[in-house]
Design an enzyme around this catalytic site. Structure first.
Site, PDB file in Angstrom:
ATOM      1  N   ARG A  90       0.788  -1.232   0.000  1.00  0.00           N
ATOM      2  CA  ARG A  90       0.000   0.000   0.000  1.00  0.00           C
ATOM      3  C   ARG A  90       0.825   1.289   0.000  1.00  0.00           C
ATOM      4  O   ARG A  90       0.268   2.375   0.061  1.00  0.00           O
ATOM      5  CB  ARG A  90      -0.971   0.017   1.198  1.00  0.00           C
ATOM      6  CG  ARG A  90      -1.928  -1.154   1.214  1.00  0.00           C
ATOM      7  CD  ARG A  90      -3.162  -0.856   2.009  1.00  0.00           C
ATOM      8  NE  ARG A  90      -2.885  -0.475   3.387  1.00  0.00           N
ATOM      9  CZ  ARG A  90      -3.802  -0.017   4.227  1.00  0.00           C
ATOM     10  NH1 ARG A  90      -5.043   0.142   3.811  1.00  0.00           N
ATOM     11  NH2 ARG A  90      -3.488   0.281   5.458  1.00  0.00           N
ATOM     12  N   ASP A  91       2.127   1.210  -0.038  1.00  0.00           N
ATOM     13  CA  ASP A  91       2.912   2.446  -0.136  1.00  0.00           C
ATOM     14  C   ASP A  91       4.149   2.211  -0.995  1.00  0.00           C
ATOM     15  O   ASP A  91       5.255   2.618  -0.652  1.00  0.00           O
ATOM     16  CB  ASP A  91       3.319   2.934   1.264  1.00  0.00           C
ATOM     17  CG  ASP A  91       3.832   4.375   1.237  1.00  0.00           C
ATOM     18  OD1 ASP A  91       4.567   4.762   2.165  1.00  0.00           O
ATOM     19  OD2 ASP A  91       3.540   5.113   0.268  1.00  0.00           O
TER      20      ASP A  91
END
Length: 802
Positions: A90-91
């Protein structure tokens, strides 16, 4: 940092990053080494990545699209591995892809990681976090709907876009503007910013950056496959998205006409379409199953000939492929390299097949190990033996195939691998002391060996049923004997090693420890047998080769030692660790130039050890360059005072150089430190026998006591080590000093027959002055010289490639 300590979210993110990263074990995911707390603040340590991140390397990579694709393919496979473990990153962004010392990518910063099967409040609160420009539209929208791996696929496409063009797909004055663009507009085409870009790369980027998650690659693994295909010059699987998108939008605007056309196409093409889909589906399923059942066969080691057996390995691989494919789709690859890390198949394999062959009691025995490719954890072990060599490959393949296919059918090989059951390896505290003791033992200085014993004895107190700890302690005590300790400790080393084998008969380290103890006790055949058993228990390791080198060197078979040297070089613990032993073998064979080159290399590669300069000084001593040897010892010995070899070499130079007064002083000091020492060093000159000779030479009455003690020590050694030629040689020297010519010459002949061939040392050794005028002495010297000439030819035969 301390000011973050009061932030629950920050601490939770910190904890989640450590938990996520520590649960993953992949060569392209930055590993966690330790998680702990200091003064109330949590911390964790990770592998150091000295080349920075992709963000820092981006400027140099933009002109190298192939390197960009190679790096991102590895990152995609690491992300796919994390997805299989149930974790979304997610990043993902260039700053979170680090580069190690070899320039290999490492995925880092799992602070926003999300477990796919959990939906707690903290996960929801992080849903809109990430880095604008690199997060997927559904993540930027802050929707509470479950995110899927497609979000990370979008980020991977954005990273590739950024590496190729020098900027992310969307840019704006502030983060909100960037997020709005990603949510409302399609990503720009790669060639709009980079006109000369490859059309297939543009297609790959566009496929990743689709706003609808369902239109992206199904997984990060599929993305990695397409990147590999592009890199290899093959057609990519992704199709240009513009025509389908146009057709879909036209259908929305003209639903009735689209329905009529679709119905007509459906009626005329249903049968063909279904057949093609069925064929493709079957093919894809078969390919997936074959990849799941993929095995890389490493060259088997022929223990009888101390050589790899590539031809027999290929025969086995062919038979194994037949057996495996009869049970279902499978892929069998063959490697030319015996070291798993150097194997380079065209495609990655899930498992390795390795093993050994050996003749026992007239039958050839094959030890087969199936190992997990990424962890080297053993999955299966089978032993097959037959008197018929022609059918051996077929029998071996048949014995392993059924269970191998069943094991590889599991999606998680860790569940199939044999679990670690040794309590010393399962207890973190005991394991810390075990690893510290092993590391100290490799330093070989007297003080470090004492510290090693202390660490290992403490580990044994913590876990008294650990085969691994018993084996490590036995090896360290054997080291102590070899590097300045007393041989009286060897029975304890043997007892410890036997206990290690009794606790775990399949432990390679236990058999190696017992082999080391037998070797130090002069029981060469038992040592060789245990070392060969070690190879059968550890087919991908070659560390036992060093022990065999020393054993064969001690029994006058440097030709066999050279053969094992060629085997051992593939998996040295550190480069050049076997060089001193091999230089000794070349010196035994009279190959002076090769010996000197290896001693020089050892001195340069391992200046922390005295082996290099000690070997060079010994070479000069045997070559008659005594002053050079003496000068070298005077120059080098100051820096190696903690090593027993330093004092022994200095004393031997003076003794063989017949500089008797300083020699006696040196041997007196050595005998006071260790009265039983010296016998297993160059020249086989025990401290007491040298001291007795020097005392007798000047008429000192103490000579009788020194020689009596030396003789008693060697007689005891002969009882425990009846095969050791060095013991007979040392006894012959004592009888020569005592004037007992018949016994001296008889024992010298016995030493030669048992394998003692160092005629250069014999020619210099003053202890044999009393028998030099005897014709039998000259016959022994001539016999040794003849045997060395024969062994030299055999050694060349061993080193000739076949």
């Amino acid at each position: 940092l301390s000011y973050h300590g009061d932030s629950r979210d920050t601490l939770e993110r910190f904890r989640r990053e450590a938990e996520a990263a520590a649960s993953l074990d992949h060569p392209n995911i930055l590993p966690i080494y330790e998680v702990s707390e200091s003064e109330g603040l949590p911390f964790f340590t990770m592998k150091f990545a000295p080349r920075g991140s992709l963000q820092q390397a981006a400027s140099s990579l933009s002109a190298e699209p192939r390197e960009c694709v190679r790096l991102l393919a590895k990152v995609a496979r690491a992300v796919a591995y994390a997805h299989c473990a149930g974790i979304l990153h997610r990043d993902l962004k260039p700053g979170n892809i680090l580069l190690d010392a070899r320039g290999e990518p490492l995925v880092s910063d799992f602070g926003l990681a999300k477990w796919i099967d959990t939906t707690n409040d903290f996960t929801r609160s992080l849903a809109i976090f990430g880095t604008p420009g690199f997060i997927a539209p559904e993540q930027a929208s802050g929707s509470r709907a479950e995110l899927t791996p497609a979000a990370d696929v979008y980020s991977l496409g954005a990273i590739l876009f950024d590496l190729l063009t020098g900027q992310p797909p969307f840019m704006g004055e502030h983060a909100i503007a960037v997020i709005r663009q990603a949510a409302e507009t399609s990503a720009p085409k790669l060639r709009s910013l980079l006109p000369k870009a490859d059309r297939d790369l543009e297609t790959i980027c566009a496929r990743c950056l689709e706003r609808e998650p369902a239109l992206r690659y199904r997984s990060a693994s599929d993305l990695a496959d397409d990147l590999d295909r592009w890199f290899d010059g093959r057609a990519i699987l992704a199709r240009p998205v513009l025509p389908p998108v146009r057709l879909w939008r036209w259908s929305k605007r003209n639903p009735i006409l689209a329905a009529v056309i679709a119905l007509a196409l459906l009626i005329t093409g249903t049968a063909v379409t279904r057949q093609i889909q069925s064929w493709r589906l079957e093919k894809q399923i078969a390919a997936q199953i074959a990849a799941q059942h993929s095995i890389l066969v490493l060259p088997f080691l022929d223990l009888d000939r101390a050589r790899l057996a590539p031809e027999w390995t290929r025969t086995l691989a062919a038979q194994f492929e037949t057996e495996m494919t009869s049970r279902g789709p499978a892929t069998i690859l063959v490697s030319d390299s015996p070291a798993p890390g150097k194997a380079a198949p065209a495609r990655p394999a899930r498992a390795l097949l390795a093993g050994t062959t050996r003749t026992v009691a007239g039958r050839v025995r094959v030890s087969l190990y199936l190992l997990a490719a990424n962890t080297r954890a053993p999955l299966l072990h089978r032993t097959v033996s037959s008197a018929n060599v022609a059918e051996l490959a077929s029998l071996s393949a048949e014995a392993l195939a059924t269970e191998a296919y069943r094991a590889l059918s599991s999606s998680d090989l860790n569940s199939v691998a044999r679990p670690i059951t040794d309590p010393g390896l399962m207890d973190p505290e005991a394991r810390n002391f075990l690893e510290a003791g092993i590391e100290l033992a490799y330093r070989r200085s007297g003080a470090d060996l004492d510290r090693s014993v202390s660490c290992l004895e403490h580990a044994l107190e913590l876990q008294p049923k650990s085969s691994a700890i018993y084996a490590a302690l036995a090896k360290t005590i054997s080291f102590q004997s070899a590097y300045g300790g007393t041989d009286t400790s060897l029975p304890r080393a043997q007892e410890l090693a036997r206990t290690a084998v009794a606790l775990d008969d399949e432990s390679a380290e236990a058999h190696l420890a017992l082999a080391a103890a037998f070797g130090r006790m002069g029981r060469s055949q038992e040592s060789i047998e245990e070392t060969l058993t070690y190879f059968e228990c550890s087919p991908t390791s070659r560390r036992g080769a060093n022990l065999l080198i020393n054993i064969y060197k001690s029994i006058g078979r440097p030709d066999r030692a050279l053969a094992w040297y060629a085997v051992g070089k593939e998996s040295e613990r550190t480069p050049g660790e076997a060089d001193p032993g091999m230089a000794d073998c070349f010196l035994q064979l009279g190959e002076i130039a090769q010996a000197e080159a290896l001693y020089q290399r050892a001195a340069k590669l391992h200046p922390e050890q005295p082996d290099g300069w000690v070997g060079l000084a010994h070479l000069r001593l045997l070559d008659g360059r005594i002053e050079e040897a003496r000068a070298m010892a005077a120059r080098e010995s100051k820096g190696y005072a903690d090593f027993s070899y330093t004092g022994q070499m200095t004393a031997l130079i003076e003794f063989f150089g017949r500089n008797y007064q300083p020699a006696e002083k040196l041997y007196l000091q050595l005998s006071e430190t260790n009265s039983e020492g010296g016998g297993n060093f160059y020249g086989d000159v025990s401290f007491l026998s040298a001291l007795g000779y020097l005392q007798a030479r000047r008429g000192d009455a103490a000579a009788s006591d020194s020689l009596a003690r030396a003789q008693q020590m060697e007689l005891q050694a002969l009882e425990t080590s009846p095969e050791d030629p060095s013991v007979r040689y040392r006894l012959a020297a004592i009888h020569s000093i005592l004037g007992e010519r018949e016994k001296a010459l008889s024992l010298l002949q016995a030493a030669f027959e048992a394998g003692w061939i160092d005629h250069r040392s014999l020619a210099l050794d003053p202890r044999f002055d009393a028998v030099r005028d005897d014709p039998r002495y000259a016959e022994v010297i001539a016999g040794m010289q003849q045997r060395v000439a024969t062994l030299r030819q055999q050694a060349h035969d061993f080193l000739t490639p076949r």
